[in-house]
Design a protein around this motif. Structure first.
Motif, PDB file in Angstrom:
ATOM      1  N   GLN A  42      -0.793  -7.578   1.985  1.00 26.53           N
ATOM      2  CA  GLN A  42      -0.893  -6.288   1.276  1.00 26.53           C
ATOM      3  C   GLN A  42      -1.586  -6.554  -0.049  1.00 26.53           C
ATOM      4  O   GLN A  42      -0.949  -6.943  -1.017  1.00 26.53           O
ATOM      5  N   THR A 146       3.075  -1.411   3.220  1.00 30.08           N
ATOM      6  CA  THR A 146       3.844  -2.439   3.925  1.00 30.08           C
ATOM      7  C   THR A 146       5.306  -2.405   3.498  1.00 30.08           C
ATOM      8  O   THR A 146       5.615  -2.316   2.306  1.00 30.08           O
ATOM      9  N   VAL A 285       3.758  -2.200   8.847  1.00 32.55           N
ATOM     10  CA  VAL A 285       2.809  -1.350   8.135  1.00 32.55           C
ATOM     11  C   VAL A 285       2.942   0.095   8.612  1.00 32.55           C
ATOM     12  O   VAL A 285       3.152   0.347   9.808  1.00 32.55           O
TER      13      VAL A 285
END
Length: 288
Positions: A42, A146, A285
């Motif tokens: 991320q 995330t 995600v």
């Protein structure tokens, strides 16, 4: 042994704060590795939320890992969030550090905007309905955001199987007693729902796409540091306090000897004390 768990209603968080902070500081190398791994998954989040932040040690590590992000520490304990704010000021990240006080998961509705990264470090198992909580976490993520879930770790180890007195295998027996206690704790939580602890499957059920799993080690071999010894002593003392009445007399006596600073065979003095811990992080995600 794994960390002990506490109901928010019966804990003096002012008293517990220093111990929780010291433990998280000891585990900093593990968290640094975990967050470095996470940073590759991320990149450049705008808002990072630490759901169940405690005294803010990991929250401040998140601030270090993501220097461009606004960081929000979320916890039900005001005293622990006071510690988190003090820590952020001391480390020079207070200008982009906020706190949010309230019970998870509902308090996440008070966030100003969705999170690009939500870290839930061993906080989910304090919530009765974990599936519903994960769905609430997922709702507070941005598209492409995330969720990083730290759960399901292995019990830590501090001592050899045979420590020279008492029955060999003390820590394995403590693990069994703690597992039974943990099951009771979970069952007694408000709205408790039993779940198979297949974390990727639960993340998928929350509408997220599982994106990775990795386990990180803290390996502090013997002879270990004074700080590690203090952690071992504090953990075993908490074990004696919380679980002592569930142990047999021999194991209670062994624990008492291990905790006696005047005994050369105690964890305060013996040369074979170590800390070996494994923590697992699951990521998922929000795709839509």
């Amino acid at each position: 042994m794994a960390h002990h768990h506490h109901d928010h209603t019966d804990v003096d968080w002012d008293e517990m704060g220093p111990r929780l902070e010291a433990q998280a500081e000891l585990f900093t190398p593990l968290y640094e590795h975990a967050l470095a791994w996470l940073a590759k998954r991320q990149t450049e989040p705008g808002l990072v939320v630490d759901a169940g932040s405690g005294p803010g040690v990991v929250t401040c590590l998140l601030a270090d890992t993501f220097p461009g992000a606004r960081i929000v520490a979320v916890d039900a304990s005001g005293p622990l969030l006071d510690r988190a704010r003090t820590r952020a000021e001391r480390l020079g990240v207070a200008d982009r550090f906020d706190t949010l006080t309230g019970e998870l998961p509902g308090v996440l509705g008070d966030l100003d905007y969705p999170a690009d990264l939500l870290w839930a470090g061993r906080s989910l198992h304090h919530l009765g309905d974990q599936r519903a909580a994960l769905a609430a976490f997922a709702e507070r993520l941005s598209i492409g955001g995330t969720l990083a879930l730290q759960e399901g770790s292995l019990p830590s180890r501090f001592l050899p199987r045979d420590i020279g007195f008492g029955r060999p295998g003390l820590q394995a027996r403590l693990d069994v007693v703690e597992a039974e206690w943990f099951a009771r704790m979970r069952a007694e939580l408000p709205g408790s729902v039993a779940e198979t602890e297949d974390w990727p499957a639960l993340l998928a059920a929350a509408g997220l796409r599982p994106s990775g799993t990795r386990t990180f080690l803290l390996d502090l071999p013997a002879p270990t540091t004074d700080r590690a010894r203090a952690h071992v002593a504090a953990t075993l003392a908490r074990t004696r306090e919380v679980l002592g009445d569930r142990l047999d007399a021999d194991d209670r006596a062994t624990l008492d000897r291990l905790l006696d600073p005047g005994d050369e065979a105690s964890v305060h003095h013996r040369p074979d004390v170590f800390v070996l811990a494994a923590q697992t992080v699951f990521t998922a995600v929000r795709a839509r």
